[in-house]
Scaffold this active site. Sequence first.
Site, PDB file in Angstrom:
ATOM      1  N   ASP A   1       0.894  -1.310   0.167  1.00  0.00           N
ATOM      2  CA  ASP A   1      -0.020   0.086   0.055  1.00  0.00           C
ATOM      3  C   ASP A   1       1.066   1.226   0.032  1.00  0.00           C
ATOM      4  O   ASP A   1       0.866   2.172   1.007  1.00  0.00           O
ATOM      5  CB  ASP A   1      -0.944  -0.123   1.260  1.00  0.00           C
ATOM      6  CG  ASP A   1      -2.050   1.174   1.150  1.00  0.00           C
ATOM      7  OD1 ASP A   1      -2.468   1.419   0.179  1.00  0.00           O
ATOM      8  OD2 ASP A   1      -2.147   1.337   2.323  1.00  0.00           O
TER       9      ASP A   1
ATOM     10  N   GLU B   1       3.148  -7.491   7.776  1.00  0.00           N
ATOM     11  CA  GLU B   1       1.930  -8.562   7.327  1.00  0.00           C
ATOM     12  C   GLU B   1       1.918  -9.380   6.300  1.00  0.00           C
ATOM     13  O   GLU B   1       1.563  -9.108   5.194  1.00  0.00           O
ATOM     14  CB  GLU B   1       1.071  -7.079   6.708  1.00  0.00           C
ATOM     15  CG  GLU B   1       0.645  -6.289   7.880  1.00  0.00           C
ATOM     16  CD  GLU B   1      -0.675  -5.555   7.720  1.00  0.00           C
ATOM     17  OE1 GLU B   1      -1.104  -5.435   6.645  1.00  0.00           O
ATOM     18  OE2 GLU B   1      -1.302  -4.924   8.928  1.00  0.00           O
TER      19      GLU B   1
ATOM     20  N   TYR C   1      -7.059  -2.782  13.008  1.00  0.00           N
ATOM     21  CA  TYR C   1      -7.820  -1.858  12.419  1.00  0.00           C
ATOM     22  C   TYR C   1      -9.333  -2.183  12.757  1.00  0.00           C
ATOM     23  O   TYR C   1     -10.321  -2.195  12.004  1.00  0.00           O
ATOM     24  CB  TYR C   1      -7.753  -1.712  10.952  1.00  0.00           C
ATOM     25  CG  TYR C   1      -6.499  -1.144  10.565  1.00  0.00           C
ATOM     26  CD1 TYR C   1      -6.175   0.252  10.440  1.00  0.00           C
ATOM     27  CD2 TYR C   1      -5.250  -1.842  10.284  1.00  0.00           C
ATOM     28  CE1 TYR C   1      -4.966   0.977  10.050  1.00  0.00           C
ATOM     29  CE2 TYR C   1      -4.157  -1.492   9.971  1.00  0.00           C
ATOM     30  CZ  TYR C   1      -3.924   0.182   9.994  1.00  0.00           C
ATOM     31  OH  TYR C   1      -2.780   0.604   9.418  1.00  0.00           O
TER      32      TYR C   1
ATOM     33  N   GLU D   1       0.495  -0.344  14.174  1.00  0.00           N
ATOM     34  CA  GLU D   1      -0.437   0.146  13.269  1.00  0.00           C
ATOM     35  C   GLU D   1      -1.891   0.231  13.949  1.00  0.00           C
ATOM     36  O   GLU D   1      -2.182  -0.881  14.150  1.00  0.00           O
ATOM     37  CB  GLU D   1      -0.382  -0.303  11.821  1.00  0.00           C
ATOM     38  CG  GLU D   1       0.764  -0.028  10.982  1.00  0.00           C
ATOM     39  CD  GLU D   1       0.586  -0.774   9.514  1.00  0.00           C
ATOM     40  OE1 GLU D   1      -0.393  -0.728   9.092  1.00  0.00           O
ATOM     41  OE2 GLU D   1       1.522  -0.966   8.909  1.00  0.00           O
TER      42      GLU D   1
END
Length: 626
Positions: free
Chosen positions: A191, A433, A500, A536
């Site tokens: 990303d 990740e 998230y 994160e």
Amino acid sequence: MKIQILVLAMICTLAVQVDAQSIRRAKTQDIALFPQQNEFRNVQNISGIWKFQKDSLAVGETENWQNGLAKSCDIAVPGSWNEQFTDSRDYLGLAWYEKEVFIPGSWKGQKIYIRVGSANYAAKVFVNGKPVGQHEGGHLPFAFNISPDINWNGLNRISIQIENILKPSRVPTGGLVAGGFFQSLPSANFDFFPYAGLNRDVWLYTLTPNANIQDVTLNTGFENTTGSVHVKVNVDGKASGGKVKISGNNQEFETEFVLKNGLAELDVKIPKVRLWSTEDPFLYKVKVSILNSKKVVDAYQLETGVRTFTATDKQLLLNGKPIFLKGFGKHEDFPIFGKGTALPVMIKDYSLLKWVGANSYRTSHYPYDEEYMNMADRNGILIIDEIPAVGLYFQGDQEELKARQVMCKQYVHELIARDKNHPSVVMWNVANEPTPPNISMSSLSSTNIKKADPQSVALFKELFDLVKELDPVRLRTLVGVMGGPVEWLALGDVVCINRYWGWYTNPGDIKTGAKMLSAELDDLYGKLKKPILITEFGADTYPGMHADQPEMFTEEYQRDFIKAYLDVADSKDFVAGMHVWAFADFKTGQGVIRFGGMNFKGVFTRDRKPKMAAHYLRKRWTGLED
Ligand code: GCB
């Protein structure tokens, strides 16, 4: 469309031909010491305006572009090529850089090297038309000895061919046949925008001809008030011994050493040591010099901070005292520069890190320019240093998987060679990740995490073991994705996770997100009994968008999301740090989840203006109002 496919096929064929040629590959040991100007060594920074020419048909080498570019335009180095022109944003094929340089006659008799700070992704270097070496992998430097190819009677043409095609066999990974919401252009499996080109400085430098210091490794510790610096010196060539001088804080210590097969190890004690810490990042100077026939033939000076960084089952300890990591995941990213080194941005970022009260950051998702590391040493900022292994996956073509593992190991070697002496670097991260098979948004629950397949565990274990072999002292980690297997996390000394809840799951519902986070943290700690960092967490936030009741994409939602996560962390004594994603907004590929080709999770905008969340963090982390 057909033409594009044909061009791509030609590029791929040529890339294979290029690789098949027996041009030497870069050696890790050549990047261990940054070029230095002193009484024995010379440096010339050859960045600036270079000539540039795209080679979309991959004909450059057969047409001898290494002997001069016929239809070039100007380009700035450092700087990615994607945003310097009006027609090259998504161009990732072959391109050539060229610069003519004068090498002073006083350099005659020395070994002359070229060092390229970062060429993304694969590069081949030519000097006066002759190939001198090749390197794969962006974000880390490489160097070649070019002494035999120098022209002493005029200018020297330096040509660098670079190619940045996204391929499944590369690290980071790209070029996958993706679909759905996560599809993006360019087709990166990560990303951030795959900015291409000479993203960092290029230098020429000299080494002394008969014997030179090839590497210096420093490890520090202390007992009571006495510090110690363990110094390992590697010498290439004929030298009998030398000395190490450590100075600072009105003290000076000199220790002589004898070289055996080009190697010496010694300990220097520093009574009444001044430790390196986030509040007082004090650096000692370490000067190494070597002798041949009683004459000093080379010297190299570094800086070191005397400190220890360890982990208990719940906490991180800097110099034996608990420290909670407050900070961010960052990117090297700025308009027009792309991933090109932008020194004013670097200075600004460190002043904003201080302003907001951060004490650390992660070099997500690749190693940063050396100056970032030097500034971290001087500013007392702790770094989690990451190789570019983002978006790894384990199913599919076994040959591609093997190629990726080879690259990961190369990155580990190069990163530790380059960054091992920075007191700011407290942890090595081997992956961000990695993706388990069949992961989907609906499987992202802490209760239905699948077991890792043994092959993936073995591959990560190999990387963790390699890190330990190269640096037995620093902590190691792997940053886990939501829904990722616990076995991968268990390999690290510290558990790092990106979460998230309340954004990619439970959208709009911060309260439920925070509850899920809390439950997952308890579960994970119960299983692993190691300190946990949330590396994160964050929410896309369009600057200037507001709502009276916090709503996704507004500044209020980002602030409240961050607050909720920090509150959960504060309630768990095994959470050892919180890194907000992200420091600043950054460029990505185009896709439906990235409005305007941007990730807006920054607490600062791309041009470094604070959003509400930045003001909130400043208050929470420093206690200061604006
Ligand atoms: C992640 C990735 C990061 C992304 C972020 C996001 O987990 O590690 O590279 O930018 O999520 O914003 O989706």
